[in-house]
Scaffold this motif. Structure first.
Motif, short mmCIF file in Angstrom:
data_model
loop_
_atom_site.label_atom_id
_atom_site.label_comp_id
_atom_site.label_asym_id
_atom_site.label_seq_id
_atom_site.Cartn_x
_atom_site.Cartn_y
_atom_site.Cartn_z
N ALA A 280 3.51 11.31 -5.05
CA ALA A 280 2.90 12.64 -5.17
C ALA A 280 2.41 12.77 -6.60
N ILE A 281 1.18 13.20 -6.77
CA ILE A 281 0.62 13.40 -8.10
C ILE A 281 0.19 14.85 -8.24
N ASN A 282 0.56 15.45 -9.33
CA ASN A 282 0.11 16.81 -9.65
C ASN A 282 -1.20 16.68 -10.41
N GLY A 283 -2.28 16.53 -9.66
CA GLY A 283 -3.58 16.26 -10.25
C GLY A 283 -4.41 17.48 -10.56
N GLY A 284 -3.99 18.64 -10.08
CA GLY A 284 -4.75 19.86 -10.32
C GLY A 284 -5.40 20.38 -9.06
N ILE B 204 0.86 -1.18 0.00
CA ILE B 204 0.00 0.00 0.00
C ILE B 204 0.90 1.23 0.00
N THR B 205 0.69 2.09 -0.99
CA THR B 205 1.48 3.31 -1.11
C THR B 205 0.55 4.52 -1.04
N PRO B 206 0.67 5.35 -0.01
CA PRO B 206 -0.14 6.56 0.03
C PRO B 206 0.15 7.44 -1.19
N ASN B 207 -0.91 7.94 -1.79
CA ASN B 207 -0.82 8.80 -2.97
C ASN B 207 -1.31 10.18 -2.55
N LEU B 208 -0.44 11.16 -2.60
CA LEU B 208 -0.74 12.51 -2.13
C LEU B 208 -1.02 13.42 -3.32
N TRP B 209 -2.18 14.03 -3.35
CA TRP B 209 -2.64 14.86 -4.47
C TRP B 209 -2.22 16.31 -4.24
N PHE B 210 -1.50 16.84 -5.20
CA PHE B 210 -1.09 18.24 -5.19
C PHE B 210 -1.64 18.91 -6.44
N ASP B 211 -1.66 20.22 -6.45
CA ASP B 211 -2.02 20.95 -7.66
C ASP B 211 -0.85 20.85 -8.64
N THR B 212 0.25 21.55 -8.31
CA THR B 212 1.44 21.54 -9.17
C THR B 212 2.73 21.34 -8.38
N GLN B 213 2.64 21.23 -7.06
CA GLN B 213 3.83 21.24 -6.21
C GLN B 213 4.32 19.87 -5.79
N GLY B 214 3.94 18.80 -6.45
CA GLY B 214 4.30 17.45 -6.02
C GLY B 214 5.79 17.22 -5.90
N LYS B 215 6.55 17.65 -6.88
CA LYS B 215 8.01 17.43 -6.84
C LYS B 215 8.64 18.30 -5.75
N GLU B 216 8.22 19.53 -5.67
CA GLU B 216 8.73 20.44 -4.64
C GLU B 216 8.45 19.87 -3.25
N ALA B 217 7.23 19.37 -3.04
CA ALA B 217 6.87 18.80 -1.74
C ALA B 217 7.69 17.55 -1.45
N ALA B 218 7.84 16.67 -2.44
CA ALA B 218 8.63 15.44 -2.24
C ALA B 218 10.07 15.79 -1.89
N GLU B 219 10.64 16.76 -2.57
CA GLU B 219 12.01 17.18 -2.25
C GLU B 219 12.10 17.73 -0.84
#
Length: 157
Positions: A61-65, A4-19
């Motif tokens: 992290a997904i940049n889903g909008g 099970i992998t938590p999937n975190l929805w971001f607008d556009t900041q997924g990479k920035e948040a992961a870093e």
């Protein structure tokens, strides 16, 4: 059992948040980044997903909008070893975010975290109900958890 992998929805900041998260937690890394292509719906070359690990726990992290945002209905719990770890994670994760009650905070991306020690459960479930009540009352009056203050309150007669 499947992983099970938590999937975190971001607008556009997924990479920035992961870093950012990888910079806060030890033994953490980004494993993979995927990008939108010509099929869209975002411009080709912009980040779609980021697979990362925080001390061995995998996340995506997904940049889903902008359609969905985080709420306190889900949070990530950090079981700290001691007050120094509480202080460290609280300072790092609350910077630019919002402090909440009882060891809860929202980081600058809106994701909720609980920062406490594992022994909080023992204090709050103490067989001595008076001790448990005093510990709970002390915790309810805090933002960042202060373990020594909760123990002192629990031990008051």
């Amino acid at each position: 059992m499947p992983k099970i992998t938590p999937n975190l929805w971001f607008d556009t900041q997924g990479k920035e948040a992961a870093e950012f998260y990888c910079s806060v937690f030890p033994n953490s890394k980004i494993n993979n980044v995927t990008y939108f292509n010509e099929a869209g719906p975002r411009p080709a070359g912009t980040v779609l997903t980021v697979e990362f690990e925080l001390d061995g726990q995998e996340y995506t992290a997904i940049n889903g909008g902008p359609e969905f945002t985080f709420t306190e209905a889900i949070s990530l719990m950090i079981n700290c070893a001691d007050q120094d770890e509480i202080d460290y994670y609280w300072a790092k994760l609350s910077e630019g975010g919002e402090e909440g009650p009882c060891g809860w905070l929202k980081d600058k991306y809106g994701l909720s975290w609980q920062v406490a020690t594992g022994d909080m459960v023992e204090l709050l479930n103490d067989p001595d109900q008076g001790r448990a009540v005093r510990a709970m009352k002390a915790m309810l009056g805090m933002k960042k958890i202060d373990v020594a203050a909760i123990r002192a309150a629990a031990d008051q007669a």
